[in-house]
Scaffold this motif. Structure first.
Motif, mmCIF file in Angstrom:
data_model
loop_
_atom_site.group_PDB
_atom_site.id
_atom_site.type_symbol
_atom_site.label_atom_id
_atom_site.label_comp_id
_atom_site.label_asym_id
_atom_site.label_seq_id
_atom_site.Cartn_x
_atom_site.Cartn_y
_atom_site.Cartn_z
ATOM 1 N N ASP A 1 0.940 -1.163 0.012
ATOM 2 C CA ASP A 1 -0.065 -0.045 -0.114
ATOM 3 C C ASP A 1 0.723 1.218 -0.110
ATOM 4 N N THR A 2 0.348 2.261 -0.549
ATOM 5 C CA THR A 2 1.018 3.679 -0.289
ATOM 6 C C THR A 2 -0.267 4.379 0.085
ATOM 7 N N ALA A 3 0.125 5.707 0.290
ATOM 8 C CA ALA A 3 -0.608 6.855 0.991
ATOM 9 C C ALA A 3 -1.729 6.996 0.307
ATOM 10 N N ASN A 4 -3.072 7.493 0.856
ATOM 11 C CA ASN A 4 -4.358 7.912 0.245
ATOM 12 C C ASN A 4 -4.812 6.738 -0.617
ATOM 13 N N ASP A 5 -4.867 5.582 -0.269
ATOM 14 C CA ASP A 5 -5.309 4.150 -0.852
ATOM 15 C C ASP A 5 -4.475 3.793 -2.208
ATOM 16 N N GLY A 6 -3.508 4.371 -2.307
ATOM 17 C CA GLY A 6 -2.548 4.163 -3.518
ATOM 18 C C GLY A 6 -2.062 2.683 -3.244
ATOM 19 N N ALA A 7 -1.427 1.992 -4.444
ATOM 20 C CA ALA A 7 -0.778 0.548 -4.163
ATOM 21 C C ALA A 7 0.197 0.474 -5.275
ATOM 22 N N VAL A 8 1.104 -0.592 -5.083
ATOM 23 C CA VAL A 8 1.777 -0.937 -6.099
ATOM 24 C C VAL A 8 1.678 -2.406 -6.135
ATOM 25 N N PHE A 9 1.739 -2.999 -7.372
ATOM 26 C CA PHE A 9 1.734 -4.497 -7.566
ATOM 27 C C PHE A 9 2.832 -4.680 -8.759
ATOM 28 N N SER A 10 3.921 -5.571 -8.247
ATOM 29 C CA SER A 10 5.168 -5.646 -8.956
ATOM 30 C C SER A 10 5.407 -7.299 -9.268
ATOM 31 N N THR A 11 5.708 -7.605 -10.684
ATOM 32 C CA THR A 11 5.899 -8.879 -11.035
ATOM 33 C C THR A 11 7.300 -9.235 -11.022
ATOM 34 N N GLY A 12 8.045 -8.276 -11.154
ATOM 35 C CA GLY A 12 9.824 -8.578 -11.156
ATOM 36 C C GLY A 12 10.181 -9.555 -12.288
ATOM 37 N N SER A 13 9.509 -9.488 -13.404
ATOM 38 C CA SER A 13 10.119 -10.426 -14.385
ATOM 39 C C SER A 13 9.776 -9.786 -15.923
ATOM 40 N N ILE B 1 -4.321 -13.420 -12.323
ATOM 41 C CA ILE B 1 -3.690 -12.519 -11.252
ATOM 42 C C ILE B 1 -3.612 -11.050 -11.688
ATOM 43 N N THR B 2 -3.183 -10.931 -12.838
ATOM 44 C CA THR B 2 -3.352 -9.666 -13.572
ATOM 45 C C THR B 2 -4.432 -8.822 -13.477
ATOM 46 N N ALA B 3 -5.516 -9.597 -13.844
ATOM 47 C CA ALA B 3 -6.931 -9.073 -13.886
ATOM 48 C C ALA B 3 -7.449 -8.664 -12.601
ATOM 49 N N ASN B 4 -7.196 -9.789 -11.557
ATOM 50 C CA ASN B 4 -7.415 -9.436 -10.340
ATOM 51 C C ASN B 4 -7.103 -8.154 -9.643
ATOM 52 N N VAL B 5 -5.703 -7.880 -9.946
ATOM 53 C CA VAL B 5 -5.142 -6.843 -9.475
ATOM 54 C C VAL B 5 -5.631 -5.550 -10.078
ATOM 55 N N LEU B 6 -5.644 -5.460 -11.341
ATOM 56 C CA LEU B 6 -6.286 -4.328 -12.419
ATOM 57 C C LEU B 6 -7.766 -4.067 -11.986
ATOM 58 N N ASP B 7 -8.539 -5.077 -11.891
ATOM 59 C CA ASP B 7 -10.119 -4.986 -11.512
ATOM 60 C C ASP B 7 -10.055 -4.100 -10.052
ATOM 61 N N ALA B 8 -9.310 -4.485 -9.035
ATOM 62 C CA ALA B 8 -9.392 -3.867 -7.905
ATOM 63 C C ALA B 8 -8.820 -2.397 -7.592
ATOM 64 N N PHE B 9 -7.761 -2.296 -8.641
ATOM 65 C CA PHE B 9 -6.968 -1.124 -8.670
ATOM 66 C C PHE B 9 -7.846 0.024 -9.401
ATOM 67 N N ILE B 10 -8.854 -0.193 -10.234
ATOM 68 C CA ILE B 10 -9.607 0.904 -11.005
ATOM 69 C C ILE B 10 -10.987 1.102 -10.341
ATOM 70 N N ARG B 11 -11.212 0.406 -9.024
ATOM 71 C CA ARG B 11 -12.539 0.523 -8.289
ATOM 72 C C ARG B 11 -11.925 1.868 -7.410
ATOM 73 N N THR B 12 -13.147 2.537 -6.979
ATOM 74 C CA THR B 12 -12.785 3.822 -6.063
ATOM 75 C C THR B 12 -12.836 3.229 -4.778
ATOM 76 N N GLY B 13 -12.220 3.920 -3.867
ATOM 77 C CA GLY B 13 -12.124 3.440 -2.613
ATOM 78 C C GLY B 13 -11.046 2.661 -2.240
ATOM 79 N N PRO B 14 -10.875 2.084 -0.851
ATOM 80 C CA PRO B 14 -10.002 1.449 -0.597
ATOM 81 C C PRO B 14 -9.978 -0.039 -1.125
ATOM 82 N N LEU B 15 -8.813 -0.693 -1.303
ATOM 83 C CA LEU B 15 -8.734 -1.883 -2.023
ATOM 84 C C LEU B 15 -9.481 -3.018 -1.039
#
Length: 762
Positions: free
Chosen positions: A710-722, A741-755
């Motif tokens: 997580d980052t501040a203000n409901d931000g976040a980072v997801f890294s695959t490292g490859s 996995i990529t779709a799960n993260v992206l779907d959550a990231f584009i919703r408003t509010g906390p993850l």
């Protein structure tokens, strides 16, 4: 048909809908090609993927297009027009320059002169094929030469000069080494720091032709087209002309105090001082003339500046501290930053054209060329931005490292597989070099631009390692988003550098490509600001945010990087030459500037290997209840044992979680790579001593990690490292654990509010 060649590029590389893009085309063997505008979806033709995919887009460009061969001037130099003949004296005159030749001998090279090689008129002062000083005078009919007796040493500073008096017929050459402890390959105690003063009888009268320019580091040759020939390799510092015949004592005085010349020489014609002009925005291509006519020289093909000069003491390592010691300008006979072709056609991009990756497809018979460009939304509306790594595309543009078998074969772990496009890149100097290549004199290539055809930035291109790389690999992400029906827009590194945070702010989530390796200071700052303000970043690559680069605001098409004394590098900048001329900042690794990728992405460069890709093993953090949304629908403990990039999702280049290097303490380690060979060694910046056991089977630090935090203000980072992650997305018709996995993260990231499972953080 095999003799037909089509090459092209566009300018700019990225446009907003409603703006104009020009297409430059050069063709051989045909005067017409068929043009078609297409939207690019996928490029990798690996049999396990969907193959090449594009969508035709109706446009005024579709149909037959008239083309012709276009000339490209290769090599860097500087010149100024001289229609009044101020630099072509009819009487006695002298010339001088501080030089650091890198390839004396082998061919004729011009240091400076006002010479027309086609009309054998004027004068040129240079180095002959035996590495000796040479003065050439011509009257349009006959040519006279005066040649020195002692060859120049490579990478040694000299003051060289000549004096010519047609009335007396006496002409002299001057050659004196100018060496201190820091500025030269050689030491000042060596015995060959001598002067050579040779007199000869040359009564030649110099013919003044108003259309002949004065050229530094080359000679003019009139014709259609006019060209610059006899290009020089090496540095030139202060250079000048005097309207009288200087004697040895006068040359000695210049060697002791060159910058005092304008004040003490009443018959000064020109004095170009490259140490003038450094400022808070770096330095441009103009070499300032302190002479009475102010005949400033303009650089062509970006002569390299911010280089140490004949007087560099070694005490200051940046031109910001001692600009008077940074008068060196490095010229190269194979430099290229702008083909300067005439547009074959232009497109006013429709205001309603969707943001995406496009290309002008050109065909004649079985020969095909794509000229890619990127369309940015005029007004952002999509929740997702895909950040196309155009800075990294430039760094690798037309690289020739694949031909350096002593280097490449051990890195690849096998013999490289070369294509016809690979061969063309080497055979055609007009295509230019990459930041992974060296110039003909061994100096690293620090400039790369989009104003030339880039053959490895084509949708179907595959590297000699047997996989796609950079732009073609990033199209796998475009294909995945398109197949899944996501509403997305594209941005480029150049957009981010120009607009900063404003480029990212409209988007709920930003997705990187597979290998965003090259980042400017503005790009780094904007990304940190975006995350700090609640932005969400999906980093689907590796070896990202690695090299610090620079651009000039008025010339974004040309990128500068200097490879310093750390990191995986194909060349290394000389001592004292670590700061960019494009902007006054240090280049090299971001890690060595204190801004490790781990701080912002959670992972950073750990290893690379090109024999085969591995997969990921699930780690305990992946099963924590608060992260169940990331792994939903993925029961497997082994993830990504498939992929278009060498057979797996963890491969090519890999990043790891590392608290010591700045991974946020609250970051979750979801998975780590497995199945890698010892062809994946530890990155060079982490090897302090040479000892066995550096490969992935022996060193647990040689791995890829999937990380979330997580980052501040409901931000976040997801890294695959490859790097190989994006190339696994299209496998099995886009239905696979990597895709899920990529779709799960992206779907959550584009919703408003906390993850999901998270609480808002201020």
């Amino acid at each position: 048909m095999e003799n037909v060649r089509i090459f092209g590029y566009c300018d700019p590389l990225s446009v907003r809908a409603g703006e104009r893009v020009d297409f430059m085309v050069s063709a051989e063997g045909t005067a017409r090609v068929e043009a078609q505008l297409v939207r690019l979806i996928h490029g990798d033709e690996h049999p396990d993927g969907p193959g090449y995919l594009d969508t035709p887009v109706a446009s005024p460009l579709d149909g037959a297009l008239a083309v012709a061969h276009q000339f490209t001037q290769v090599g860097s130099f500087a010149r100024v027009g001289d229609p009044a003949g101020r630099l072509a004296p009819s009487g006695a005159f002298s010339g001088f320059a501080f030089i650091w030749p890198t390839t004396p001998g082998g061919r004729s090279q011009t240091l400076f002169g006002r010479w027309d090689a086609a009309r054998v008129s004027g004068y040129r002062f240079g180095i002959d094929a035996q590495g000796r000083l040479e003065l050439v005078l011509g009257d349009g009919i006959s040519v006279a030469h005066l040649i020195g007796e002692v060859p120049l040493f490579a990478r040694c500073w000299y003051l060289v000069g000549f004096s010519h008096d047609p009335a007396s017929g006496e002409t002299r050459l001057y050659q004196e080494a100018v060496i201190n402890a820091s500025n030269s390959l050689h030491a000042p105690i060596l015995p060959y720091a001598y002067a050579e003063r040779q007199a000869g009888v040359l009564t030649q009268v110099i013919l003044h032709l108003p259309d002949t320019p004065f050229v530094l580091a080359g000679s003019h040759r009139s014709g259609t087209p006019a060209q610059v020939v006899d290009l020089y390799n090496g540095k030139i510092d202060r250079c000048g002309l005097v309207g009288r015949a200087l004697d040895a004592a006068a040359f000695d005085a210049i060697r002791r105090d060159a910058d005092g010349l304008p004040a003490r020489e009443s018959r000064l014609l020109a004095y170009w001082n490259p140490s003038i002009g450094y400022g808070p925005a770096g330095i441009g291509d103009t070499l300032v003339d302190q002479g009475p006519a102010a005949l400033d020289l303009e650089g062509f093909n970006r002569p390299v500046r911010a280089m140490t000069g004949y007087n560099w003491t070694g005490r200051d390592d940046s031109y910001r501290l001692a600009p008077e010691q940074y008068g060196g300008v490095h010229f190269h006979d194979d430099a290229l930053i702008d083909c300067r072709w005439t547009p074959a056609c232009s497109l006013e991009v429709p205001a309603d054209l969707p943001s995406g990756c496009y290309a002008l497809k050109l065909r004649h018979g079985g020969v095909e060329e794509h000229i890619p460009f990127f369309v940015r939304a005029a007004t952002p509306r999509a929740p997702i931005a895909v950040l196309m790594a155009t800075a990294s595309y430039l760094a690798y543009a037309n690289e020739q490292l694949s031909f350096s078998s002593p280097v490449v074969q051990p890195i690849f772990g096998r013999t490289p597989i070369l294509s016809e496009d690979d061969m063309i890149r080497v055979e055609r100097p007009e295509l230019g070099l990459s930041a992974y290549d060296c110039h003909s004199d061994g100096a690293g290539v620090c400039f790369s631009s989009w104003r030339r055809p880039i053959l490895n930035m084509r949708p179907r291109y595959r590297m000699a390692l047997g996989s796609t790389w950079q732009f073609p690999a990033d199209l796998s992400m475009i294909a995945w988003l398109t197949h899944k029906g996501y509403d997305y827009e594209v941005l480029t590194d150049h957009d981010l550098h120009r607009d900063g945070l404003a480029a990212l702010q409209p988007y709920k989530a930003v997705i990187t490509g597979s290998h965003p390796e090259y980042y400017s200071w503005r790009m780094m700052d904007a990304t940190e600001q975006y995350l700090g303000g609640g932005g969400r970043l999906i980093y689907t690559g590796a070896n990202g945010y690695y090299w610090a680069v620079g651009f000039r605001d008025e010339e974004p098409w040309c990128m500068e990087v200097r490879k310093l004394d750390s990191g995986s590098r194909a060349w290394q900048a000389q001592p004292g030459e670590h700061y960019l001329q494009s902007e006054p900042v240090r280049s090299g690794l971001w890690r060595n500037i204190g801004r490790t990728p781990q701080k912002m992405l959670g992972v950073g460069f750990a290893t690379e290997g090109f024999d085969a890709s591995g997969s990921y093993s699930r780690m305990p953090d992946a099963d924590k209840p608060e992260l169940g949304w990331i792994m939903a629908g993925v029961p497997e403990t082994l993830i990504g044992d498939f992929g278009l990039a060498l057979g797996g999702a963890a491969g090519l280049e890999l990043d790891r979680y590392d608290l010591h290097l700045g991974t946020p303490p609250g970051a979750y380690l979801l998975a780590t790579s497995q199945g890698l060979s010892d062809n994946y060694p530890r990155v060079s910046e982490e090897i302090y001593y040479m000892f066995p056991g550096q490969g992935a089977t022996q060193d647990y630090q040689c791995r890829a990690d999937i990380v979330f935090f997580d980052t501040a203000n409901d931000g976040a980072v997801f890294s695959t490292g490859s790097i190989a992650w994006t190339s696994a997305l299209p496998c099995r018709r886009f239905e696979n654990p990597v895709s899920t996995i990529t779709a799960n993260v992206l779907d959550a990231f584009i919703r408003t509010g906390p993850l999901p499972g998270r609480q808002s953080r201020p």
